[in-house]
Scaffold this motif. Structure first.
Motif, short mmCIF file in Angstrom:
data_model
loop_
_atom_site.label_atom_id
_atom_site.label_comp_id
_atom_site.label_asym_id
_atom_site.label_seq_id
_atom_site.Cartn_x
_atom_site.Cartn_y
_atom_site.Cartn_z
N PRO A 130 1.01 -1.22 -0.15
CA PRO A 130 0.21 -0.09 0.10
C PRO A 130 0.71 1.34 0.02
N ASP A 131 1.97 1.24 0.64
CA ASP A 131 2.87 2.48 0.70
C ASP A 131 4.08 2.47 0.08
N PHE A 132 4.47 1.31 -0.72
CA PHE A 132 5.57 1.56 -1.54
C PHE A 132 5.70 0.04 -2.37
N HIS A 133 6.50 0.15 -3.35
CA HIS A 133 6.79 -0.82 -4.56
C HIS A 133 8.35 -1.42 -4.03
N VAL A 134 8.33 -2.62 -3.99
CA VAL A 134 9.82 -3.25 -3.85
C VAL A 134 10.12 -4.23 -4.76
N ILE A 135 11.36 -4.07 -5.19
CA ILE A 135 12.10 -5.04 -6.02
C ILE A 135 12.91 -5.86 -5.01
N LEU A 136 12.88 -7.43 -5.20
CA LEU A 136 13.55 -8.07 -4.03
C LEU A 136 14.45 -9.01 -5.07
N HIS A 137 15.76 -8.83 -4.83
CA HIS A 137 17.04 -9.74 -5.32
C HIS A 137 16.94 -10.86 -4.27
N SER A 138 16.74 -12.26 -4.63
CA SER A 138 16.86 -13.11 -3.36
C SER A 138 18.15 -14.02 -3.79
N TYR A 139 19.00 -14.43 -2.69
CA TYR A 139 20.06 -15.19 -2.98
C TYR A 139 19.98 -16.33 -1.99
N LEU A 140 20.56 -17.64 -2.58
CA LEU A 140 20.52 -19.00 -1.63
C LEU A 140 21.91 -18.64 -0.97
#
Length: 132
Positions: free
Chosen positions: A77-87
């Motif tokens: 609702p308050d922000f857009h997130v881009i997640l880079h995920s690492y194992l």
């Protein structure tokens, strides 16, 4: 828009999950997540996860096997997130909680039992595909 790197810590086929404490946004309070933080200007997302786990968990992962899993996006609702995920594959990880209130080791098929932050639910799906 917020760009974030997240670390999925894996040891003996179990994944280390972290529960947030009180958060700026109520819809994130006490939800489960994978630890990490904001990518700084000019920083590589892989460097971000190494730095953030050192800051948040006092954990040195610089010599561990780190493998890119996926990029995902979520509109809160308050922000857009881009997640880079690492194992992050490690044996007997040592860490200190500084921001989270709880941890839990889960097998992949147990992950959905936790109340995840919405953005992290896509990572859980990717983990199910990866291990499926």
């Amino acid at each position: 828009m917020v760009e974030v790197s997240a670390g999925i810590i894996i040891s003996d086929s179990k994944i280390l999950c972290f529960q947030k404490g009180d958060a700026k946004y109520p819809y994130l309070t006490h939800r489960w997540e994978f630890p990490g933080g904001k990518v700084e200007k000019g920083e590589d997302p892989k460097e971000t996860i190494i730095r953030e786990l050192s800051e948040e968990l006092k954990m040195d992962i610089s010599d561990q096997r780190i493998q890119f899993l996926c990029d995902t996006e979520h509109q809160y609702p308050d922000f857009h997130v881009i997640l880079h995920s690492y194992l992050i594959f490690t044996q007997e990880p040592e860490f200190t909680l500084t921001e989270h209130i709880s941890t839990k080791w889960c097998k992949v098929d147990e992950l959905k039992q936790l109340d995840w932050a919405e953005a992290d639910k896509d990572i859980v799906k990717k983990l199910e595909e990866y291990y499926g």
